[in-house]
Design a protein around this motif. Structure first.
Motif, PDB file in Angstrom:
ATOM      1  N   SER A   1     -38.504  15.849  36.138  1.00  0.00           N
ATOM      2  CA  SER A   1     -38.318  15.304  37.610  1.00  0.00           C
ATOM      3  C   SER A   1     -37.164  14.120  37.326  1.00  0.00           C
ATOM      4  CB  SER A   1     -39.617  14.732  37.820  1.00  0.00           C
ATOM      5  OG  SER A   1     -39.515  14.116  39.017  1.00  0.00           O
TER       6      SER A   1
ATOM      7  N   GLY B   1     -37.440  14.041  41.988  1.00  0.00           N
ATOM      8  CA  GLY B   1     -38.613  13.171  41.955  1.00  0.00           C
ATOM      9  C   GLY B   1     -38.577  12.188  43.237  1.00  0.00           C
TER      10      GLY B   1
ATOM     11  N   ASN C   1     -42.578   8.630  39.469  1.00  0.00           N
ATOM     12  CA  ASN C   1     -41.863   9.667  38.810  1.00  0.00           C
ATOM     13  C   ASN C   1     -42.643  10.634  37.918  1.00  0.00           C
ATOM     14  OD1 ASN C   1     -39.697  11.659  38.769  1.00  0.00           O
ATOM     15  ND2 ASN C   1     -38.313  10.454  37.305  1.00  0.00           N
TER      16      ASN C   1
ATOM     17  N   SER D   1     -45.662  11.976  39.913  1.00  0.00           N
ATOM     18  CA  SER D   1     -45.452  13.447  40.543  1.00  0.00           C
ATOM     19  C   SER D   1     -45.457  14.423  39.517  1.00  0.00           C
ATOM     20  CB  SER D   1     -43.940  13.172  41.111  1.00  0.00           C
ATOM     21  OG  SER D   1     -43.239  13.266  40.251  1.00  0.00           O
ATOM     22  N   LEU D   2     -45.285  14.375  38.374  1.00  0.00           N
ATOM     23  CA  LEU D   2     -45.366  15.396  37.311  1.00  0.00           C
ATOM     24  C   LEU D   2     -46.888  15.629  37.179  1.00  0.00           C
ATOM     25  CD1 LEU D   2     -42.601  14.393  35.076  1.00  0.00           C
ATOM     26  CD2 LEU D   2     -42.574  16.577  36.304  1.00  0.00           C
TER      27      LEU D   2
END
Length: 338
Positions: free
Chosen positions: A69, A98, A106, A109-110
């Motif tokens: 990301s 991201g 960040n 989000s993963l």
């Protein structure tokens, strides 16, 4: 109470995911062959990114998917990533954009990305150097000890300079990992962490519910609080690079210890605790009864101050890893800075 996330939460969004041998069978891989997903957060990392990716390619684990990301890099990071994407041979190599809200979001989000599937999951910074056996050592520990439980591996680190040379090691923590430690201290860097599928399912669910101070502390809090197995390896298997661009620095130097004490006294640590507790409240149904009781104790201590609050902390069973760290925390409690 069961230590399995699926059995505790019922038919939630993660219960449809196959586990262990079932997942390997579904992907056509024989027993003993695992796939690891490495989650890489990148932001303007061109200076060290190449060396880090080389160390990922050198891992002794054969099947590795990379999930990057990139949080809006303006340097050559994307060019480096696309070059590696074209030549990655261990598995798939994904590059995503991201949220541009800082490193914690960040990584979040993963963690919330439902497309990421594997047997094991590892967080990765853009500027470190991994030993070739970093992943295989973690997988071996989790396979031997976690079984059907939530499993989290973390370790000590070698501290390296900008030139990659070793300049020291992170502190060696001797007390056992536990939620009563996690509630007041993070002991393992995210760059050392590897999670099994059950632990990853738990963290993915939590990431959909709440933000957090940092992904590593949040993993330690939630997995230990859910009754999972947490292993702290005293053997460093990663070079944790220190340089002027670090978002989170080392914790071994006199200056680092002074900075931690300053954070306690200025209320920054208290703010982090506010955020941790807010997140834990949103995920309270994922925790054991013991963890929820510890949370209640912690909130009660935070609402008090002076000697009575310090005594309550010392009797609570909560602890930091060293005597000096506990003394600093007691001072913060006395001053109402917890």
């Amino acid at each position: 109470m069961s230590n399995g996330y699926a059995s505790r939460t019922g038919a939630g969004p993660e219960t449809s995911r196959t586990e262990g041998a079932e997942y390997r069978a579904a992907t056509g891989r024989p027993a003993g062959i695992c796939r690891v997903a490495i989650l890489v957060a990148v932001y303007n990392g061109e200076k060290y990114l190449q060396e880090q990716l080389e160390s990922l390619a050198a891992q002794t684990v054969e099947h590795i998917d990379i999930w990057v990301s990139d949080d809006g890099s303006t340097d050559r990071s994307r060019t480096i990533l696309h070059d590696w994407q074209s030549k990655w041979e261990k598995g798939t190599f994904h590059i995503m954009s991201g949220p541009s809200k800082g490193f914690a979001e960040n990584f979040r989000s993963l963690m919330a990305n439902a497309d990421i599937e594997a047997d094991y999951f590892a967080f990765c910074d853009q500027d470190d150097i991994w030993d070739p056996d970093k992943l295989s050592a973690a997988v071996s520990v989790l396979e031997s000890n976690a079984n059907e439980r939530l499993g989290l591996y973390c370790s000590r680190t070698r501290i390296i300079g900008e030139d990659g040379q070793t300049i020291g090691q992170s502190p060696l923590f001797a007390r056992p990992p536990h939620f009563r430690n996690a509630i007041v201290q993070s002991i393992g860097g995210g760059n050392t962490m590897v999670l099994n599928r059950r632990a990853w399912s738990l963290m993915a669910e939590s990431a959909r519910r709440t933000s957090f101070v940092s992904h590593d502390w949040w993993c330690y809090l939630l997995i230990s609080g859910a009754g999972g197995y947490v292993h702290y390896d005293p053997t460093p298997r990663i070079g944790y690079r220190q340089h002027t661009g670090n978002l989170v620095g080392d914790n071994m130097s006199v200056r680092a210890r002074a900075d931690r004490f300053k954070r306690l006294l200025t209320g920054r640590f208290a703010k982090w605790n506010d955020e941790n507790l807010s997140g834990l409240d949103k995920c309270a149904d994922l925790l054991t009864e013991e963890a929820r009781a510890t949370m209640a104790q912690f909130k009660s201590i935070r609402a008090s101050r002076h000697a009575g609050a310090v005594v309550s902390y010392l009797r609570s069973g909560m602890y930091r890893q060293t005597l000096a760290a506990n003394i600093m925390l007691c001072i913060a409690i006395f001053l109402g800075r917890l």
